[in-house]
Design an enzyme around this catalytic site. Structure first.
Site, PDB file in Angstrom:
ATOM      1  N   HIS A 135      45.678  32.696  30.277  1.00  0.00           N
ATOM      2  CA  HIS A 135      44.264  32.444  30.596  1.00  0.00           C
ATOM      3  C   HIS A 135      43.457  32.610  29.295  1.00  0.00           C
ATOM      4  O   HIS A 135      42.667  33.536  29.147  1.00  0.00           O
ATOM      5  CB  HIS A 135      43.803  33.440  31.670  1.00  0.00           C
ATOM      6  N   GLN A 138      39.538  33.091  29.141  1.00  0.00           N
ATOM      7  CA  GLN A 138      39.059  34.404  29.578  1.00  0.00           C
ATOM      8  C   GLN A 138      39.126  35.407  28.423  1.00  0.00           C
ATOM      9  O   GLN A 138      38.181  36.161  28.185  1.00  0.00           O
ATOM     10  CB  GLN A 138      39.894  34.901  30.767  1.00  0.00           C
ATOM     11  N   ASP A 224      43.402  43.674  36.227  1.00  0.00           N
ATOM     12  CA  ASP A 224      43.261  42.384  36.925  1.00  0.00           C
ATOM     13  C   ASP A 224      43.821  42.584  38.338  1.00  0.00           C
ATOM     14  O   ASP A 224      44.433  43.630  38.633  1.00  0.00           O
ATOM     15  CB  ASP A 224      44.057  41.317  36.147  1.00  0.00           C
ATOM     16  N   CYS A 264      38.516  40.434  34.514  1.00  0.00           N
ATOM     17  CA  CYS A 264      38.155  39.014  34.455  1.00  0.00           C
ATOM     18  C   CYS A 264      37.448  38.543  35.724  1.00  0.00           C
ATOM     19  O   CYS A 264      36.767  37.530  35.695  1.00  0.00           O
ATOM     20  CB  CYS A 264      39.397  38.169  34.173  1.00  0.00           C
TER      21      CYS A 264
HETATM   22  N1  NVA Z   1      45.516  36.755  37.187  1.00  0.00           N
HETATM   23  C1  NVA Z   1      44.530  36.139  38.036  1.00  0.00           C
HETATM   24  C2  NVA Z   1      43.310  35.782  37.254  1.00  0.00           C
HETATM   25  C3  NVA Z   1      42.212  35.166  38.055  1.00  0.00           C
HETATM   26  C4  NVA Z   1      41.048  34.727  37.204  1.00  0.00           C
HETATM   27  C5  NVA Z   1      45.141  34.904  38.678  1.00  0.00           C
HETATM   28  O1  NVA Z   1      45.899  34.195  38.000  1.00  0.00           O
HETATM   29  O2  NVA Z   1      44.885  34.666  39.859  1.00  0.00           O
HETATM   30  N1   CP Z   2      37.949  34.895  35.761  1.00  0.00           N
HETATM   31  C1   CP Z   2      38.093  33.666  36.265  1.00  0.00           C
HETATM   32  O1   CP Z   2      38.769  32.816  35.713  1.00  0.00           O
HETATM   33  O2   CP Z   2      37.416  33.485  37.432  1.00  0.00           O
HETATM   34  P1   CP Z   2      37.555  32.249  38.427  1.00  0.00           P
HETATM   35  O3   CP Z   2      38.915  32.322  39.059  1.00  0.00           O
HETATM   36  O4   CP Z   2      36.449  32.450  39.424  1.00  0.00           O
HETATM   37  O5   CP Z   2      37.391  30.977  37.666  1.00  0.00           O
END
Ligand code: NVA
Ligand code: CP
Length: 310
Positions: A135, A138, A224, A264
């Site tokens: 990500h 982020q 997270d 995040c």
């Molecule tokens: N680790 C989480 C981050 C969400 C922004 C996911 O991948 O769902």
């Molecule tokens: N942190 C983040 O990526 O949030 P969303 O899943 O809402 O985009």
């Protein structure tokens, strides 16, 4: 008018050098300052970005969409359910078609290989808006937020408490590039995997069994969700395994007195973080969320126009 820079993608944090990050962070600060002063900054007039979502989103969608409009451009929003992507049109074909019509593509999907395949067949820059593995946007915003509050992250210590997931992997990549340390504590069975994280050595991180030990002396504590998108079938097993990986006030007390807390978002109070921490004085989660937009505006401008003055 300057010529377009060479085609670059932003698929993982390691796609940029430390020196390029220094430029992007500086640029994000300028773009944010202009936004706060209601000063127009529209270098991407008439540019269009396709945003492809195969997973849910609030922050990523709003920050990219609002950000692109503010830069003078526009967006096309696609999901698996309302496009041919959900009906098995090959990624290669989708990439060839979409990238003939737009200037930039942002994708949130499952496997990193999907976004890499798309990028390999795209005529325009592709940005990773989250995959199972990474990500980067982020962490771009998180480090920009750290710099705003505390200055350079170089030489600092970040404590990662929780799943060895896409966020953890990206923190590891960032630590190698920007020269800081990550203390990682995950339940057993959910460890980070250096080869998936795509880092060269174990020099920039240290693994701790006890999350409290990982937080000791840290400049930033972050966590997270216990269950990332796409892993919902493991929800019950994860609830049990992660029970001791809740960032609480005691962990924050073990960190530096001026340590920041980041998440995040979306967050689950009472699971990966205590309400007193995420809603407490050390938390910068709302700045972090807002900074997605400013940092990504700098990223989009950099990918499409290269370095800019003024
Ligand atoms: N680790 C989480 C981050 C969400 C922004 C996911 O991948 O769902
Ligand atoms: N942190 C983040 O990526 O949030 P969303 O899943 O809402 O985009």
């Amino acid at each position: 008018m300057t010529s377009a820079p060479a085609l670059r993608h932003y698929l993982q944090f390691s796609d940029f050098s430390a020196e390029e990050y220094a430029y992007v962070f500086e640029r994000a600060a300028l773009i944010k300052k202009k936004f706060k002063a209601y000063e127009k900054h529209q270098p991407l007039t008439d540019r269009t970005m396709a945003m492809i979502f195969e997973k849910a989103s609030t922050r990523t969608r709003v920050s990219f969409e609002a950000g692109m409009y503010q830069l003078g451009g526009s967006v096309v929003h696609l999901t698996t359910g309302d496009s041919q992507l959900g009906r098995a049109e090959p990624i290669e074909d989708s990439a060839k078609v979409i990238s003939r019509m737009v200037d930039l593509v942002m994708i949130r999907t499952f496997e990193q290989t999907k976004i890499e395949t798309f990028a390999a067949h795209s005529r325009v820059p592709v940005i990773n808006g989250l995959t199972n593995e990474f990500h980067p946007c982020q962490i771009l915003a998180d480090i920009f937020t750290y710099i705003e509050h505390r200055g350079s992250i170089k030489g600092k210590t970040v404590a990662w408490v929780g799943d060895g997931n896409n966020m953890a992997n990206t923190w590891l990549q960032a630590s190698e590039i920007l020269g800081f340390k990550v203390h990682v504590s995950t339940p057993s069975g959910y460890e980070v995997d250096q080869s998936i994280a795509g880092i060269r050595s174990a020099d920039s991180y240290q693994v701790f069994k006890d999350p409290m030990e990982a937080c000791r002396g840290a400049d930033l504590v972050t966590t997270d969700v216990w269950t990332s998108m796409g892993y919902e079938a493991e929800n019950e097993a994860r609830r049990t395994a992660f029970a001791d990986w809740c960032v609480d006030e005691e962990m924050m007390r073990a960190a530096q007195p001026d340590a920041l807390f980041m998440h995040c978002l979306p967050a689950h109070r009472g699971e990966e973080v205590q309400a007193e921490v995420i809603d407490g004085p050390q938390s910068v989660v709302w700045d972090e969320a807002e900074n997605r937009m400013h940092a990504q505006k700098a990223l989009m401008e950099f990918l499409l126009l290269g370095r800019q003055a003024g």
